[in-house]
Design a protein around this motif. Structure first.
Motif, PDB file in Angstrom:
ATOM      1  N   VAL A  98     -19.294  22.337 -52.960  1.00 36.34           N
ATOM      2  CA  VAL A  98     -19.467  22.804 -51.583  1.00 36.34           C
ATOM      3  C   VAL A  98     -20.395  21.825 -50.872  1.00 36.34           C
ATOM      4  O   VAL A  98     -21.497  21.549 -51.349  1.00 36.34           O
ATOM      5  N   HIS A  99     -19.937  21.293 -49.729  1.00 34.82           N
ATOM      6  CA  HIS A  99     -20.702  20.276 -49.010  1.00 34.82           C
ATOM      7  C   HIS A  99     -21.462  20.851 -47.813  1.00 34.82           C
ATOM      8  O   HIS A  99     -22.181  20.109 -47.151  1.00 34.82           O
ATOM      9  N   PHE A 165     -28.190  21.337 -56.926  1.00 31.81           N
ATOM     10  CA  PHE A 165     -28.381  20.560 -55.698  1.00 31.81           C
ATOM     11  C   PHE A 165     -27.948  19.128 -55.933  1.00 31.81           C
ATOM     12  O   PHE A 165     -28.551  18.404 -56.720  1.00 31.81           O
ATOM     13  N   ASP A 166     -26.881  18.726 -55.248  1.00 35.13           N
ATOM     14  CA  ASP A 166     -26.317  17.390 -55.465  1.00 35.13           C
ATOM     15  C   ASP A 166     -26.614  16.404 -54.344  1.00 35.13           C
ATOM     16  O   ASP A 166     -26.448  15.201 -54.536  1.00 35.13           O
ATOM     17  N   GLY A 167     -26.995  16.888 -53.147  1.00 34.89           N
ATOM     18  CA  GLY A 167     -27.289  15.950 -52.073  1.00 34.89           C
ATOM     19  C   GLY A 167     -27.055  16.525 -50.696  1.00 34.89           C
ATOM     20  O   GLY A 167     -27.064  17.737 -50.492  1.00 34.89           O
ATOM     21  N   LEU A 168     -26.841  15.627 -49.738  1.00 35.51           N
ATOM     22  CA  LEU A 168     -26.677  15.997 -48.333  1.00 35.51           C
ATOM     23  C   LEU A 168     -25.304  15.614 -47.808  1.00 35.51           C
ATOM     24  O   LEU A 168     -24.719  14.617 -48.238  1.00 35.51           O
ATOM     25  N   MET A 169     -24.810  16.425 -46.867  1.00 37.23           N
ATOM     26  CA  MET A 169     -23.660  16.037 -46.056  1.00 37.23           C
ATOM     27  C   MET A 169     -24.142  15.857 -44.615  1.00 37.23           C
ATOM     28  O   MET A 169     -24.944  16.651 -44.120  1.00 37.23           O
ATOM     29  N   GLU A 201     -26.404  12.529 -54.109  1.00 40.56           N
ATOM     30  CA  GLU A 201     -25.211  12.070 -53.411  1.00 40.56           C
ATOM     31  C   GLU A 201     -25.409  12.166 -51.896  1.00 40.56           C
ATOM     32  O   GLU A 201     -26.200  12.981 -51.403  1.00 40.56           O
ATOM     33  N   PHE A 202     -24.659  11.331 -51.172  1.00 47.55           N
ATOM     34  CA  PHE A 202     -24.714  11.320 -49.707  1.00 47.55           C
ATOM     35  C   PHE A 202     -23.287  11.387 -49.193  1.00 47.55           C
ATOM     36  O   PHE A 202     -22.556  10.402 -49.212  1.00 47.55           O
ATOM     37  N   SER A 203     -22.871  12.581 -48.772  1.00 48.84           N
ATOM     38  CA  SER A 203     -21.521  12.811 -48.265  1.00 48.84           C
ATOM     39  C   SER A 203     -21.528  12.519 -46.766  1.00 48.84           C
ATOM     40  O   SER A 203     -21.928  13.355 -45.956  1.00 48.84           O
TER      41      SER A 203
END
Length: 234
Positions: A98-99, A165-169, A201-203
């Motif tokens: 989920v982003h 928590f994987d990063g930001l969109m 990650e950076f979506s």
């Protein structure tokens, strides 16, 4: 040209543009993942993309994504659209990631949803990779988390049993220069990486601004129209 050939050509062109930009920015080969956005396009298009080697696609609407996920269980579907808390249980059943988490309420609802889905054998992976959707201008109508709330929300996600928590969109606000938007977002992400002591990650980046996004460190670009063409008429 048939639909398969059309998608193959488009996919190759977008991948080549990504690779060229990555090389020009002196980033490692393979450091940017392409996430085709298949919203509003038929499941047959997603099947073709799968046959062409695509293993994950982005979707905006829960009902449409759920239907596609049921028909194509081998494809990973990422939720990239705004989330209503009442849809969290359903999203938790099919989403590979989920982003667009933008509040503690949504995060906790997804956490409960994953727990329920695992309990009911509707989901095998007990962890849902989760991104915070960043709002650089604080406009509540477009979704996203205001800058001053990002760290607290990231900690809520990090502490949730079934979220990671994987990063930001990031989507540049209307009227903003993409370079400015992605530069600011990258700065926020760097602060979070320092806070959690790991890479995130950076979506960021779509058809029109993926070059600028990659320049500022995007690791996932979400491309729809350039691959699948204009949305089919309803």
């Amino acid at each position: 040209m048939g639909r398969r050939e059309e998608l193959q050509v488009n996919l190759h062109r977008v991948k080549a543009r990504i690779d060229e930009t990555v090389h020009r920015c002196s980033r490692p080969e393979g450091s940017v993942t392409l996430l085709p956005v298949t919203k509003f396009h038929p499941v047959e298009d997603v099947e073709i993309l799968y046959d062409l080697g695509v293993r994950a696609a982005g979707e905006n609407r829960e009902q449409e994504a759920r239907a596609k996920a049921e028909q194509l269980p081998d494809m990973d579907f990422h939720m990239i659209g705004q989330i209503q808390s009442k849809k969290a249980n359903s999203i938790a059943r099919w989403a590979a990631a989920v982003h667009s988490i933008d509040s503690e309420k949504i995060a906790l609802a997804l956490n409960r949803g994953v727990a329920l889905a695992v309990q009911r054998n509707d989901r095998t992976n007990p962890i849902l990779p989760s991104f915070i959707q960043l709002s650089l201008d604080g406009d509540p109508n477009r979704g996203g988390t205001p800058l001053e709330q990002v760290t607290a929300l990231a900690e809520t996600i990090e502490e949730a049993t079934h979220l990671r928590f994987d990063g930001l969109m990031c989507v540049p606000p209307l009227g903003w220069d993409p370079e400015t938007a992605f530069s600011q977002a990258r700065g926020i992400l760097s602060g979070l990486e320092e806070h959690f002591d790991r890479s995130l990650e950076f979506s960021a980046g779509m058809s029109g601004d993926l070059v600028e996004a990659i320049k500022h460190g995007s690791t996932i670009v979400r491309v729809g129209t350039e691959i699948l063409g204009n949305r089919p008429l309803a």
